[in-house]
Design an enzyme around this catalytic site. Structure first.
Site, mmCIF file in Angstrom:
data_model
loop_
_atom_site.group_PDB
_atom_site.id
_atom_site.type_symbol
_atom_site.label_atom_id
_atom_site.label_comp_id
_atom_site.label_asym_id
_atom_site.label_seq_id
_atom_site.Cartn_x
_atom_site.Cartn_y
_atom_site.Cartn_z
ATOM 1 N N CYS A 1 18.478 -70.077 -38.535
ATOM 2 C CA CYS A 1 19.687 -69.347 -38.084
ATOM 3 C C CYS A 1 20.251 -68.515 -39.298
ATOM 4 C CB CYS A 1 20.846 -70.848 -38.349
ATOM 5 S SG CYS A 1 22.393 -70.351 -38.058
ATOM 6 N N CYS B 1 23.797 -69.022 -40.574
ATOM 7 C CA CYS B 1 24.084 -69.951 -41.308
ATOM 8 C C CYS B 1 23.464 -69.742 -42.867
ATOM 9 C CB CYS B 1 23.188 -71.240 -41.113
ATOM 10 S SG CYS B 1 23.053 -71.652 -39.508
ATOM 11 N N ASP B 2 22.280 -69.073 -42.906
ATOM 12 C CA ASP B 2 21.707 -68.892 -44.145
ATOM 13 C C ASP B 2 21.463 -67.350 -44.729
ATOM 14 O OD1 ASP B 2 21.116 -71.429 -44.192
ATOM 15 O OD2 ASP B 2 19.370 -71.586 -43.011
#
Ligand code: NDP
Length: 317
Positions: free
Chosen positions: A138, A141-142
């Site tokens: 992701c 997200c990261d």
């Protein structure tokens, strides 16, 4: 199997747009739904940033915020929302048995499956080893953790194209690994990728090993099937964006599914092959896979559950 501890009219499995929408409808129809969130409360949209195509949000909204709105709306009408994971089911009789977290047994008149889908992985040992330590499925997200650094991302669909351009805004350089000599992504997305100066596309290239120092990622070995060349790219982040798998393993042997695990429903309905068990959202949709279509099928599932229960009650009266 442990002792049955509870019986419910309507059990909803999953907390993405499909599950929460089913909950809103089921709660308003007084089915007193119990919803188990699964291990990612809010589902896939909690791992994304802007959602600009969900009707009703003219300025767009962040995915996690939107799912919080969904949750609140389901709760407002009395849905009993619980954190828990369904580990197995038994659909033998007219009353369905559901095991939560391997120990709690619940029976239900109707079950609405809204378990969604999960990211696919390449299957490399090193990918698993560094998952969470430089390897991620992701980017949204990261990506933040790799600000100003060099990263690689695998995939050639819309997700990979979108995530590569997202990463390009944060990172110094993005290597995009495409296994064939062309993209699967839409023309507009590909155009954007090819016009982003700090994205380098490596066609006919596959990652064969994620390299690291035992703690973090330091590089990726790639093999070009056309030139037969192997080389190492120096990177600190490795992202995988090669599609998703429906979360339907626990229903194997009970429910009809296609060869990739998507649940099969009767055309134009959310009915599975088991009476009183309905499937909605990404778990049964490999075509549209949108939040709005998931929500739409969630609504259908709740309405069908309500009608099913009413017909059953009528037959018994
Ligand atoms: P897709 O299934 O569309 O694409 C998966 C990609 O991963 C393919 O290009 C495939 O390559 C590649 N791939 C699969 N396995 C491997 C592997 N082992 N090694 C290397 N590459 C691999 O998934 P997406 O998640 O991209 O998209 C899913 C759906 O969601 C699509 O319908 C898409 O259009 C939609 N979507 C729409 C967006 C938007 O409109 N904003 C954003 C994101 C997704 P190959 O092509 O060679 O098979």
């Amino acid at each position: 199997m442990s002792e049955v501890t509870e019986h419910v009219h309507c059990l909803i499995i999953g907390s993405g747009p499909a599950g929460y929408t089913a909950a809103v409808y089921a709660a308003r129809a007084d089915l007193k739904p119990v919803l188990y969130t699964g291990i990612v409360p809010g589902g896939q949209l909690t791992q994304t940033t802007d959602v600009e195509n969900f009707p009703g949000y003219p300025e767009g909204i962040m995915g996690p915020e939107m799912m919080e709105d969904f949750r609140k709306q389901a709760e407002r009408f009395g849905t009993d929302i619980r954190f828990g994971y369904i580990t197995s089911v038994d659909f033998t009789g007219p009353i369905h048995t559901i095991i939560v977290d391997e120990h709690k047994t619940i029976t239900a008149d109707t079950v609405i499956i809204a378990t969604g889908a999960s990211a696919k992985w390449l299957g490399l040992e090193s990918e698993q080893k560094y998952n969470g330590f430089g390897v991620s499925a992701c980017a949204v997200c990261d990506g933040f953790f790799f600000k100003g650094q060099d990263v690689a991302i695998v995939g050639a669909g819309d997700t990979a194209a979108e995530e590569a351009t997202y990463l390009a805004k944060l990172c110094n350089k993005v290597h995009l690994l495409v296994r064939r000599d062309e993209f699967r992504a839409s023309k507009a997305m590909v155009h954007r990728v090819l016009n982003t100066p700090n994205i380098e596309v490596h066609y006919t290239s596959q990652a064969t090993e994620i390299m690291g120092n035992g703690q973090t990622v330091t590089g990726v070995k790639i093999f070009n099937s056309q030139t037969q060349e192997e080389k190492v790219l120096d990177i600190t982040g490795f992202f995988v964006a090669i599609g998703h798998k429906p979360n339907t393993d626990i229903f194997k042997g009970w429910l009809d599914m296609d060869e990739t695990g998507y649940l099969i429903t009767k055309a134009g309905t959310t009915q599975t092959n088991i009476e009183g068990v309905f499937a909605c959202g990404d778990a049964q949709d490999k075509v549209y896979r949108q939040a709005v279509t998931a929500a739409g099928t969630g609504c259908m599932a709740a309405l069908e559950a309500e009608r099913y229960l009413a017909a059953k009650e009528h037959a018994m009266a």
